[in-house]
Design an enzyme around this catalytic site. Structure first.
Site, PDB file in Angstrom:
ATOM      1  N   SER A 205       0.827  -1.215   0.000  1.00 55.04           N
ATOM      2  CA  SER A 205       0.000   0.000   0.000  1.00 55.04           C
ATOM      3  C   SER A 205       0.857   1.260   0.000  1.00 55.04           C
ATOM      4  O   SER A 205       0.557   2.238  -0.693  1.00 55.04           O
ATOM      5  CB  SER A 205      -0.899   0.026   1.240  1.00 55.04           C
ATOM      6  OG  SER A 205      -1.616  -1.167   1.360  1.00 55.04           O
TER       7      SER A 205
ATOM      8  N   THR B  45       2.698 -10.186 -11.003  1.00 54.79           N
ATOM      9  CA  THR B  45       1.846 -11.006 -11.868  1.00 54.79           C
ATOM     10  C   THR B  45       2.496 -11.068 -13.246  1.00 54.79           C
ATOM     11  O   THR B  45       2.940 -10.039 -13.758  1.00 54.79           O
ATOM     12  CB  THR B  45       0.435 -10.384 -11.962  1.00 54.79           C
ATOM     13  OG1 THR B  45      -0.074 -10.222 -10.640  1.00 54.79           O
ATOM     14  CG2 THR B  45      -0.510 -11.244 -12.769  1.00 54.79           C
TER      15      THR B  45
ATOM     16  N   ILE C 256     -25.501 -21.137  -1.256  1.00 56.49           N
ATOM     17  CA  ILE C 256     -26.633 -21.761  -1.958  1.00 56.49           C
ATOM     18  C   ILE C 256     -26.275 -23.183  -2.393  1.00 56.49           C
ATOM     19  O   ILE C 256     -27.126 -24.062  -2.440  1.00 56.49           O
ATOM     20  CB  ILE C 256     -27.069 -20.866  -3.150  1.00 56.49           C
ATOM     21  CG1 ILE C 256     -27.793 -19.621  -2.619  1.00 56.49           C
ATOM     22  CG2 ILE C 256     -27.942 -21.628  -4.142  1.00 56.49           C
ATOM     23  CD1 ILE C 256     -28.128 -18.579  -3.667  1.00 56.49           C
ATOM     24  N   HIS C 257     -24.996 -23.397  -2.677  1.00 56.61           N
ATOM     25  CA  HIS C 257     -24.560 -24.734  -3.103  1.00 56.61           C
ATOM     26  C   HIS C 257     -24.466 -25.728  -1.942  1.00 56.61           C
ATOM     27  O   HIS C 257     -24.162 -26.907  -2.163  1.00 56.61           O
ATOM     28  CB  HIS C 257     -23.189 -24.657  -3.798  1.00 56.61           C
ATOM     29  CG  HIS C 257     -23.256 -24.223  -5.232  1.00 56.61           C
ATOM     30  ND1 HIS C 257     -23.540 -22.935  -5.611  1.00 56.61           N
ATOM     31  CD2 HIS C 257     -23.090 -24.918  -6.383  1.00 56.61           C
ATOM     32  CE1 HIS C 257     -23.526 -22.854  -6.927  1.00 56.61           C
ATOM     33  NE2 HIS C 257     -23.271 -24.044  -7.425  1.00 56.61           N
ATOM     34  N   GLY C 258     -24.696 -25.273  -0.717  1.00 58.21           N
ATOM     35  CA  GLY C 258     -24.635 -26.173   0.433  1.00 58.21           C
ATOM     36  C   GLY C 258     -23.288 -26.887   0.482  1.00 58.21           C
ATOM     37  O   GLY C 258     -22.258 -26.309   0.138  1.00 58.21           O
TER      38      GLY C 258
ATOM     39  N   GLU D 187      -4.322  -3.666  -6.897  1.00 55.43           N
ATOM     40  CA  GLU D 187      -4.606  -2.276  -7.286  1.00 55.43           C
ATOM     41  C   GLU D 187      -5.157  -1.462  -6.116  1.00 55.43           C
ATOM     42  O   GLU D 187      -5.947  -0.545  -6.288  1.00 55.43           O
ATOM     43  CB  GLU D 187      -5.572  -2.226  -8.485  1.00 55.43           C
ATOM     44  CG  GLU D 187      -4.880  -2.039  -9.824  1.00 55.43           C
ATOM     45  CD  GLU D 187      -4.372  -3.364 -10.388  1.00 55.43           C
ATOM     46  OE1 GLU D 187      -4.334  -4.349  -9.634  1.00 55.43           O
ATOM     47  OE2 GLU D 187      -3.989  -3.392 -11.563  1.00 55.43           O
TER      48      GLU D 187
ATOM     49  N   SER E  52      -9.317  -2.646  -0.151  1.00 59.29           N
ATOM     50  CA  SER E  52     -10.568  -1.902   0.086  1.00 59.29           C
ATOM     51  C   SER E  52     -10.326  -0.733   1.045  1.00 59.29           C
ATOM     52  O   SER E  52     -10.922   0.338   0.894  1.00 59.29           O
ATOM     53  CB  SER E  52     -11.641  -2.842   0.647  1.00 59.29           C
ATOM     54  OG  SER E  52     -12.029  -3.766  -0.337  1.00 59.29           O
TER      55      SER E  52
HETATM   56  C1  LIG Z   1      -1.969 -12.558  -6.349  1.00 59.01           C
HETATM   57  C2  LIG Z   1      -1.426 -11.162  -6.242  1.00 59.01           C
HETATM   58  C3  LIG Z   1      -0.971 -10.532  -7.388  1.00 59.01           C
HETATM   59  C4  LIG Z   1      -0.387  -9.269  -7.293  1.00 59.01           C
HETATM   60  N1  LIG Z   1       0.124  -8.683  -8.430  1.00 59.01           N
HETATM   61  C5  LIG Z   1       0.851  -7.539  -8.298  1.00 59.01           C
HETATM   62  C6  LIG Z   1       1.539  -6.996  -9.437  1.00 59.01           C
HETATM   63  O1  LIG Z   1       1.447  -7.504 -10.560  1.00 59.01           O
HETATM   64  N2  LIG Z   1       2.325  -5.900  -9.244  1.00 59.01           N
HETATM   65  C7  LIG Z   1       2.455  -5.307  -8.011  1.00 59.01           C
HETATM   66  O2  LIG Z   1       3.169  -4.310  -7.914  1.00 59.01           O
HETATM   67  N3  LIG Z   1       1.794  -5.784  -6.928  1.00 59.01           N
HETATM   68  C8  LIG Z   1       1.000  -6.891  -7.035  1.00 59.01           C
HETATM   69  N4  LIG Z   1       0.359  -7.404  -5.943  1.00 59.01           N
HETATM   70  C9  LIG Z   1       0.562  -6.780  -4.633  1.00 59.01           C
HETATM   71  C10 LIG Z   1      -0.633  -5.985  -4.158  1.00 59.01           C
HETATM   72  O3  LIG Z   1      -0.773  -4.827  -4.923  1.00 59.01           O
HETATM   73  C11 LIG Z   1      -0.421  -5.713  -2.663  1.00 59.01           C
HETATM   74  O4  LIG Z   1      -0.520  -6.942  -1.980  1.00 59.01           O
HETATM   75  C12 LIG Z   1      -1.429  -4.714  -2.140  1.00 59.01           C
HETATM   76  O5  LIG Z   1      -1.183  -3.451  -2.639  1.00 59.01           O
HETATM   77  C13 LIG Z   1      -1.420  -4.662  -0.598  1.00 59.01           C
HETATM   78  O6  LIG Z   1      -0.120  -4.481  -0.155  1.00 59.01           O
HETATM   79  P1  LIG Z   1       0.462  -5.429   1.005  1.00 59.01           P
HETATM   80  O7  LIG Z   1       0.158  -6.826   0.645  1.00 59.01           O
HETATM   81  O8  LIG Z   1       1.877  -5.062   1.215  1.00 59.01           O
HETATM   82  O9  LIG Z   1      -0.373  -5.075   2.274  1.00 59.01           O
HETATM   83  P2  LIG Z   1      -0.054  -3.879   3.309  1.00 59.01           P
HETATM   84  O10 LIG Z   1       0.147  -2.614   2.566  1.00 59.01           O
HETATM   85  O11 LIG Z   1       0.999  -4.329   4.236  1.00 59.01           O
HETATM   86  O12 LIG Z   1      -1.444  -3.811   4.063  1.00 59.01           O
HETATM   87  C14 LIG Z   1      -1.824  -4.776   5.043  1.00 59.01           C
HETATM   88  C15 LIG Z   1      -3.198  -4.380   5.575  1.00 59.01           C
HETATM   89  O13 LIG Z   1      -3.141  -3.087   6.150  1.00 59.01           O
HETATM   90  C16 LIG Z   1      -4.081  -2.232   5.504  1.00 59.01           C
HETATM   91  N5  LIG Z   1      -3.521  -0.875   5.437  1.00 59.01           N
HETATM   92  C17 LIG Z   1      -2.329  -0.487   4.916  1.00 59.01           C
HETATM   93  N6  LIG Z   1      -2.187   0.832   5.027  1.00 59.01           N
HETATM   94  C18 LIG Z   1      -3.297   1.300   5.639  1.00 59.01           C
HETATM   95  C19 LIG Z   1      -3.751   2.602   6.036  1.00 59.01           C
HETATM   96  N7  LIG Z   1      -3.018   3.697   5.812  1.00 59.01           N
HETATM   97  N8  LIG Z   1      -4.952   2.698   6.622  1.00 59.01           N
HETATM   98  C20 LIG Z   1      -5.718   1.588   6.841  1.00 59.01           C
HETATM   99  N9  LIG Z   1      -5.346   0.352   6.484  1.00 59.01           N
HETATM  100  C21 LIG Z   1      -4.152   0.207   5.897  1.00 59.01           C
HETATM  101  C22 LIG Z   1      -4.299  -2.828   4.146  1.00 59.01           C
HETATM  102  O14 LIG Z   1      -5.553  -2.441   3.594  1.00 59.01           O
HETATM  103  C23 LIG Z   1      -4.262  -4.307   4.485  1.00 59.01           C
HETATM  104  O15 LIG Z   1      -5.507  -4.699   5.017  1.00 59.01           O
HETATM  105  C24 LIG Z   1      -0.305  -8.631  -6.030  1.00 59.01           C
HETATM  106  C25 LIG Z   1      -0.820  -9.265  -4.888  1.00 59.01           C
HETATM  107  C26 LIG Z   1      -1.370 -10.510  -4.979  1.00 59.01           C
HETATM  108  C27 LIG Z   1      -1.889 -11.181  -3.726  1.00 59.01           C
END
Ligand SMILES: Cc1cc2nc3c(=O)[nH]c(=O)nc-3n(C[C@H](O)[C@H](O)[C@H](O)COP(=O)(O)OP(=O)(O)OC[C@H]3O[C@@H](n4cnc5c(N)ncnc54)[C@H](O)[C@@H]3O)c2cc1C
Length: 402
Positions: free
Chosen positions: A135, A162, A356-358, A382, A385
C-alpha cells in the site's frame, strides 16, 4: 445461462462481447478446472487470445492493435473474468504496460514495443510491490543508480509480480533519488527487458533473477513471482518517457496507470460476481429441499435478488468510470468507488452462491469452489478496500472543499 443486463452498447461492442463470450464458454470455462487444479499456465487459451487480438484491444491501429476505448475493454474483461479471473490477469498487467507506453512513452519506445505487444508476441508485467510494502508505494527500497557507462544499475527485490516469469517487459518503479522530499519525487519507472520464461537472466539482462512462483490460495495458472535485481543494468533509453522527461516522474505515471487498473479490477469483480450468480440461479432450481427446488424458498430468492442487484450496480459503476475516462473527464473518484464496490460485490456474490450450493460448494466438483478461492484477490490488487476508501475520502474532500 447468461443473465440479461440492460447496459447500452454500440453494435461493435455487442459483436465483440458476443465473440468473447463464446470464446469464454467454449475455451476458458471448460479449461479452467484443469489449469486451476495443476496450477499451470493456460498456454493454448493464451495462443487463441493472441489470434483474437485480445492483447491489443486498447493499442491504436497504427501499432497493430484494435484501437478500442476503455469502456469496450472493460466489457471484454468482464466476459473473460466470468470465465476465469486468471485469464484476465494475464491481460491486465499487459494492458497497464501499454497504457503507460501510450501515455508516457517516447516515440521510440512506442515504436519498439507496441507492435509486438499488440499481437501478444511480448507481454508486460507491472511491478510496484516489495516484500516489505504494498500500500505504501512511496516506501519503495529497490533503487537505481547511474553508472559511469550511462546505464542505470537496479538493485533490490520486488514481490507479487503477476506475469513475473513469462513477461518480456516489466514496468518497474524504483528509487532514483533517495534524498527526495516528498519521497514520491524520487521514483522512476524503468522498462526492464528480460528473457520470458528464464529464471536466471543472462547476457544483456544479467542481474535479474525470477525465484520459483509463489504458491497461492487461488488465482492459479497465472504466475506471481518475486523479482530479484542484483546489478541489473538498464539503458537510459529505458526510462519510461526517456531519461530527460521521465527521471523521477515514475510515481505520478504509475498512480495514473493504477486508476485505469482500478477500473480493470472492477470489471473483473463484475465478471466473477456475474458467474457466481449464474451458478446460483442454475443450482437453486435443480436442488430440492423440503419437497421443492430451493429457489422456491424465499430465503434463497432473497440471496439471488441481492446478488443480481449487486452485479447490476457494480457493472453500471464500472462502466461509468470507464466512460468518464474515455470522455477525457476526471474519473479518479469514480474509479476508486467502482473498484471498491465491484470487488466487494464479487466477494459477496461468490460467498452467497457458495452458501446456496450447500455442502457441494465445498467440493472441487463444483465450479463455485474455484471462485471462492479466486474472489479475495480482487480485494487486494490495485489497492485494498481500505486504501480505496482512503482514496475516495480524499477525492471527495478535494471536490467538495468549503
Ligand atoms: C496474487 C497477487 C498478485 C499481485 N500482483 C501484483 C503486481 O502484478 N504488481 C504489483 O506491484 N503488486 C501486485 N500485488 C501486490 C498488491 O498490490 C499488494 O498486496 C497490495 O497493494 C497490498 O499491499 P500489502 O500486501 O503489502 O499489504 P499492506 O500494505 O501491508 O497492508 C496490510 C493491511 O493493512 C491495511 N492498510 C495499509 N495501510 C493502511 C492505512 N493507511 N490505513 C488503513 N489500512 C491500511 C491494508 O488495507 C491491508 O488490510 C499482487 C498481490 C497478490 C496477492
Amino acid at each position: 445461462m447468461a443473465v440479461a443486463s440492460s447496459i447500452e452498447m454500440t453494435d461493435e461492442q455487442k459483436a465483440i462481447c458476443e465473440m468473447v463470450r463464446q470464446f469464454t464458454d467454449e475455451q476458458i470455462l471448460p479449461g479452467a478446472e484443469h489449469y486451476d487444479a495443476v496450477d499451470e499456465f493456460p498456454e493454448p487459451i493464451v495462443e487463441q487470445m493472441k489470434e483474437l487480438g485480445l492483447f491489443g484491444v486498447t493499442i491504436p491501429e497504427e501499432y497493430g492493435g484494435m484501437g478500442l476505448d476503455l469502456t469496450t475493454y472493460v466489457m471484454i474483461v468482464e466476459e473473460l473474468s466470468r470465465g476465469w479471473i486468471s485469464i484476465s490477469g494475464i491481460v491486465n498487467t499487459h494492458f497497464i504496460g501499454s497504457y503507460l507506453l501510450l501515455k508516457y512513452g517516447s516515440d521510440e519506445q512506442k515504436q519498439k514495443y507496441l507492435p509486438r505487444m499488440a499481437t501478444g508476441e511480448i507481454r508486460a508485467a507491472f511491478s510496484l510491490s516489495e516484500p516489505e510494502l504494498g500500500s505504501d508505494v512511496q516506501a519503495i527500497k529497490t533503487s537505481a543508480r547511474k553508472r559511469d557507462d550511462g546505464r542505470w544499475e537496479i538493485n533490490g527485490q520486488k514481490m507479487w509480480v503477476t506475469n513475473g516469469l513469462l513477461s518480456s517487459l516489466v514496468f518497474v518503479l524504483v528509487k532514483t533519488d533517495p534524498d527526495a522530499d516528498p519521497r514520491h519525487r524520487g521514483l522512476t519507472c524503468f522498462i526492464a527487458e528480460k528473457e520470458p520464461g528464464a529464471s536466471e537472466n543472462t547476457g544483456e539482462y544479467a542481474g535479474l533473477t525470477v525465484p520459483p512462483k509463489i504458491k497461492k490460495l487461488g488465482y492459479k495458472g497465472v504466475e506471481s513471482t518475486e523479482l530479484v535485481f542484483d546489478g541489473y543494468a538498464c539503458p537510459p533509453e529505458n526510462v519510461l518517457g526517456g531519461e530527460e522527461a521521465g527521471l523521477n516522474k515514475g510515481f505520478a505515471q504509475m498512480m495514473d496507470a493504477l486508476e485505469v487498473g482500478r477500473v480493470n479490477v472492477a470489471a473483473r469483480g463484475v465478471g466473477i460476481a456475474q458467474r457466481a450468480l449464474e451458478l446460483a440461479l442454475r443450482y437453486s432450481q435443480e436442488r430440492k429441499a423440503f419437497g421443492k427446488p430451493i429457489a422456491e424458498h424465499q430465503a434463497i430468492q432473497f440471496k439471488l435478488a441481492d446478488m443480481a442487484t449487486q452485479v447490476e450496480a457494480a457493472r453500471l459503476m464500472t462502466l461509468r468510470a470507464a466512460r468518464l475516462k474515455d470522455a477525457g473527464e476526471r474519473s479518479d473518484l469514480e474509479a476508486g468507488m467502482a473498484k471498491l464496490f465491484a470487488s466487494e460485490a464479487g466477494r459477496f456474490c461468490v460467498e452467497e452462491s457458495f452458501r446456496i450450493h450447500g455442502g457441494y460448494g465445498y467440493s472441487k466438483e463444483y465450479e463455485i469452489e474455484r471462485l471462492y478461492r479466486d474472489a479475495p484477490l480482487l480485494l487486494i490488487g490495485e489497492g485494498t478496500s481500505e486504501i480505496q476508501r482512503m482514496v475516495i475520502g480524499r477525492k471527495l474532500l478535494q471536490r467538495h472543499k468549503i
